[in-house]
Motif scaffolding. Structure first.
Motif, PDB file in Angstrom:
ATOM      1  N   PRO A  46       0.811  -1.222   0.000  1.00  0.00           N
ATOM      2  CA  PRO A  46       0.000   0.000   0.000  1.00  0.00           C
ATOM      3  C   PRO A  46       0.847   1.277   0.000  1.00  0.00           C
ATOM      4  O   PRO A  46       0.430   2.304  -0.526  1.00  0.00           O
ATOM      5  CB  PRO A  46      -0.812  -0.120   1.287  1.00  0.00           C
ATOM      6  CG  PRO A  46      -0.924  -1.591   1.510  1.00  0.00           C
ATOM      7  CD  PRO A  46       0.400  -2.148   1.050  1.00  0.00           C
ATOM      8  N   GLU A  47       2.071   1.198   0.546  1.00  0.00           N
ATOM      9  CA  GLU A  47       2.943   2.373   0.616  1.00  0.00           C
ATOM     10  C   GLU A  47       3.919   2.496  -0.558  1.00  0.00           C
ATOM     11  O   GLU A  47       4.420   3.577  -0.842  1.00  0.00           O
ATOM     12  CB  GLU A  47       3.775   2.351   1.911  1.00  0.00           C
ATOM     13  CG  GLU A  47       2.971   2.364   3.186  1.00  0.00           C
ATOM     14  CD  GLU A  47       2.417   0.993   3.575  1.00  0.00           C
ATOM     15  OE1 GLU A  47       3.012  -0.038   3.184  1.00  0.00           O
ATOM     16  OE2 GLU A  47       1.378   0.956   4.254  1.00  0.00           O
ATOM     17  N   VAL A  48       4.245   1.372  -1.220  1.00  0.00           N
ATOM     18  CA  VAL A  48       5.267   1.363  -2.275  1.00  0.00           C
ATOM     19  C   VAL A  48       4.642   0.827  -3.556  1.00  0.00           C
ATOM     20  O   VAL A  48       4.131  -0.295  -3.576  1.00  0.00           O
ATOM     21  CB  VAL A  48       6.468   0.474  -1.869  1.00  0.00           C
ATOM     22  CG1 VAL A  48       7.518   0.471  -2.975  1.00  0.00           C
ATOM     23  CG2 VAL A  48       7.079   0.933  -0.553  1.00  0.00           C
ATOM     24  N   PRO A  49       4.669   1.612  -4.643  1.00  0.00           N
ATOM     25  CA  PRO A  49       4.125   1.112  -5.906  1.00  0.00           C
ATOM     26  C   PRO A  49       4.964  -0.059  -6.442  1.00  0.00           C
ATOM     27  O   PRO A  49       6.108  -0.260  -6.030  1.00  0.00           O
ATOM     28  CB  PRO A  49       4.193   2.317  -6.840  1.00  0.00           C
ATOM     29  CG  PRO A  49       5.104   3.292  -6.203  1.00  0.00           C
ATOM     30  CD  PRO A  49       5.189   2.968  -4.736  1.00  0.00           C
ATOM     31  N   LEU A  50       4.399  -0.794  -7.370  1.00  0.00           N
ATOM     32  CA  LEU A  50       5.049  -1.956  -7.960  1.00  0.00           C
ATOM     33  C   LEU A  50       6.453  -1.598  -8.426  1.00  0.00           C
ATOM     34  O   LEU A  50       6.642  -0.636  -9.180  1.00  0.00           O
ATOM     35  CB  LEU A  50       4.209  -2.462  -9.143  1.00  0.00           C
ATOM     36  CG  LEU A  50       4.638  -3.781  -9.758  1.00  0.00           C
ATOM     37  CD1 LEU A  50       4.420  -4.936  -8.775  1.00  0.00           C
ATOM     38  CD2 LEU A  50       3.852  -4.030 -11.036  1.00  0.00           C
ATOM     39  N   ARG A  51       7.423  -2.389  -7.952  1.00  0.00           N
ATOM     40  CA  ARG A  51       8.820  -2.175  -8.348  1.00  0.00           C
ATOM     41  C   ARG A  51       9.595  -3.464  -8.163  1.00  0.00           C
ATOM     42  O   ARG A  51       9.199  -4.330  -7.388  1.00  0.00           O
ATOM     43  CB  ARG A  51       9.461  -1.058  -7.521  1.00  0.00           C
ATOM     44  CG  ARG A  51       9.637  -1.394  -6.055  1.00  0.00           C
ATOM     45  CD  ARG A  51      10.465  -0.363  -5.322  1.00  0.00           C
ATOM     46  NE  ARG A  51      11.791  -0.268  -5.857  1.00  0.00           N
ATOM     47  CZ  ARG A  51      12.882  -0.747  -5.259  1.00  0.00           C
ATOM     48  NH1 ARG A  51      12.809  -1.329  -4.093  1.00  0.00           N
ATOM     49  NH2 ARG A  51      14.051  -0.624  -5.822  1.00  0.00           N
ATOM     50  N   PRO A  52      10.733  -3.635  -8.888  1.00  0.00           N
ATOM     51  CA  PRO A  52      11.540  -4.846  -8.711  1.00  0.00           C
ATOM     52  C   PRO A  52      12.011  -4.973  -7.262  1.00  0.00           C
ATOM     53  O   PRO A  52      12.316  -3.974  -6.610  1.00  0.00           O
ATOM     54  CB  PRO A  52      12.722  -4.622  -9.648  1.00  0.00           C
ATOM     55  CG  PRO A  52      12.214  -3.662 -10.678  1.00  0.00           C
ATOM     56  CD  PRO A  52      11.262  -2.761  -9.932  1.00  0.00           C
ATOM     57  N   TYR A  53      12.034  -6.204  -6.758  1.00  0.00           N
ATOM     58  CA  TYR A  53      12.526  -6.420  -5.399  1.00  0.00           C
ATOM     59  C   TYR A  53      13.474  -7.605  -5.280  1.00  0.00           C
ATOM     60  O   TYR A  53      14.295  -7.649  -4.375  1.00  0.00           O
ATOM     61  CB  TYR A  53      11.362  -6.567  -4.409  1.00  0.00           C
ATOM     62  CG  TYR A  53      10.768  -7.952  -4.328  1.00  0.00           C
ATOM     63  CD1 TYR A  53      11.037  -8.786  -3.242  1.00  0.00           C
ATOM     64  CD2 TYR A  53       9.946  -8.442  -5.323  1.00  0.00           C
ATOM     65  CE1 TYR A  53      10.487 -10.054  -3.167  1.00  0.00           C
ATOM     66  CE2 TYR A  53       9.391  -9.698  -5.243  1.00  0.00           C
ATOM     67  CZ  TYR A  53       9.671 -10.502  -4.172  1.00  0.00           C
ATOM     68  OH  TYR A  53       9.140 -11.760  -4.100  1.00  0.00           O
ATOM     69  N   MET A  54      13.372  -8.595  -6.163  1.00  0.00           N
ATOM     70  CA  MET A  54      14.294  -9.735  -6.138  1.00  0.00           C
ATOM     71  C   MET A  54      14.549 -10.200  -7.565  1.00  0.00           C
ATOM     72  O   MET A  54      13.658 -10.125  -8.413  1.00  0.00           O
ATOM     73  CB  MET A  54      13.718 -10.919  -5.354  1.00  0.00           C
ATOM     74  CG  MET A  54      13.671 -10.754  -3.860  1.00  0.00           C
ATOM     75  SD  MET A  54      12.979 -12.231  -3.038  1.00  0.00           S
ATOM     76  CE  MET A  54      14.495 -13.051  -2.539  1.00  0.00           C
ATOM     77  N   SER A  55      15.757 -10.691  -7.790  1.00  0.00           N
ATOM     78  CA  SER A  55      16.073 -11.341  -9.061  1.00  0.00           C
ATOM     79  C   SER A  55      17.187 -12.334  -8.811  1.00  0.00           C
ATOM     80  O   SER A  55      17.972 -12.175  -7.869  1.00  0.00           O
ATOM     81  CB  SER A  55      16.496 -10.317 -10.119  1.00  0.00           C
ATOM     82  OG  SER A  55      17.666  -9.639  -9.708  1.00  0.00           O
ATOM     83  N   ALA A  56      17.226 -13.374  -9.634  1.00  0.00           N
ATOM     84  CA  ALA A  56      18.253 -14.405  -9.445  1.00  0.00           C
ATOM     85  C   ALA A  56      18.620 -15.058 -10.773  1.00  0.00           C
ATOM     86  O   ALA A  56      17.849 -15.044 -11.734  1.00  0.00           O
ATOM     87  CB  ALA A  56      17.765 -15.469  -8.465  1.00  0.00           C
ATOM     88  N   HIS A  57      19.808 -15.623 -10.778  1.00  0.00           N
ATOM     89  CA  HIS A  57      20.351 -16.379 -11.905  1.00  0.00           C
ATOM     90  C   HIS A  57      20.651 -17.771 -11.353  1.00  0.00           C
ATOM     91  O   HIS A  57      21.499 -17.919 -10.465  1.00  0.00           O
ATOM     92  CB  HIS A  57      21.618 -15.693 -12.396  1.00  0.00           C
ATOM     93  CG  HIS A  57      22.218 -16.326 -13.606  1.00  0.00           C
ATOM     94  ND1 HIS A  57      23.005 -15.620 -14.464  1.00  0.00           N
ATOM     95  CD2 HIS A  57      22.166 -17.573 -14.113  1.00  0.00           C
ATOM     96  CE1 HIS A  57      23.422 -16.414 -15.436  1.00  0.00           C
ATOM     97  NE2 HIS A  57      22.918 -17.614 -15.229  1.00  0.00           N
ATOM     98  N   LEU A  58      19.959 -18.791 -11.889  1.00  0.00           N
ATOM     99  CA  LEU A  58      20.048 -20.142 -11.341  1.00  0.00           C
ATOM    100  C   LEU A  58      20.576 -21.123 -12.383  1.00  0.00           C
ATOM    101  O   LEU A  58      20.267 -21.007 -13.565  1.00  0.00           O
ATOM    102  CB  LEU A  58      18.667 -20.605 -10.861  1.00  0.00           C
ATOM    103  CG  LEU A  58      17.919 -19.642  -9.941  1.00  0.00           C
ATOM    104  CD1 LEU A  58      16.508 -20.133  -9.697  1.00  0.00           C
ATOM    105  CD2 LEU A  58      18.666 -19.446  -8.636  1.00  0.00           C
TER     106      LEU A  58
END
Length: 190
Positions: free
Chosen positions: A150-162
């Protein structure tokens, strides 16, 4: 190389690139949470029915790449229909249950997902939805997740290379599939 198990439900063939256990590392960064590098182990498994079982565990890594403590875990079930529409039901350790919908990209092993429904327990933190992109790139699995509160609009938060974990049985099967190769290893290239 993507292998399609003989006992895989026919509806799941478009998701065959996900099957197996994948391990690697990524980065987590979201306002109000600790920014960190993390390790991850993900398993996509099947038992012949029309879904893929999914489990993921992540852990915080220190500067040398050692495990510090658990970060997040989630599990769920993935399905795909004949129109390449993907649906996922997922439960997270933070007390969040999600229903995701998306689709497979045309002519490439890539899945775009977005949350359709989110349920939270009283103990969970703020969360209102997300998006994820999974892609099979040069035999590796890569993903990026976006998150909104509710406080933060949609944005990247995690990413990974597997990278795919190959079991001893799979190595043995690959070796058998090569047939009889010359013992010296050089004659093969002549």
């Amino acid at each position: 190389m993507i292998q399609i198990p003989s006992d895989l439900h026919p509806d799941l063939v478009p998701l065959a690139f996900l099957l197996g256990t994948w391990e690697g590392a990524g980065v987590s960064d979201f306002p109000g949470a600790e920014k960190c590098n993390f390790g991850q182990s993900v398993t996509f498994a099947h038992d012949g029915r029309d879904f893929i079982e999914y489990t993921s565990r992540t852990w915080v890594l220190d500067a040398e790449g050692n495990k510090v403590r658990p970060l997040e875990s989630e599990s769920g079930y993935w399905r795909v229909d004949r129109d390449r529409k993907v649906e996922v039901v997922m439960v997270r350790d933070q007390g969040i249950v999600e229903v995701w919908y998306g689709e497979l990209a045309e002519k490439k092993p890539q899945i775009d997902l977005a949350t359709d429904a989110v349920a939270r327990t009283a103990a969970s933190g703020p969360y209102s939805g997300g998006k994820r992109l999974y892609g099979y790139v040069k035999s590796d699995l890569m993903w990026v997740g976006e998150k909104a509160t509710p406080e933060v609009p949609l944005r990247p938060y995690m990413s990974a290379h597997l990278k795919k974990v190959v079991t001893p049985e799979e190595v043995e099967a690959m070796a058998k599939s090569l047939g009889d190769l010359p013992d010296d290893g050089i004659a093969f290239f002549k």
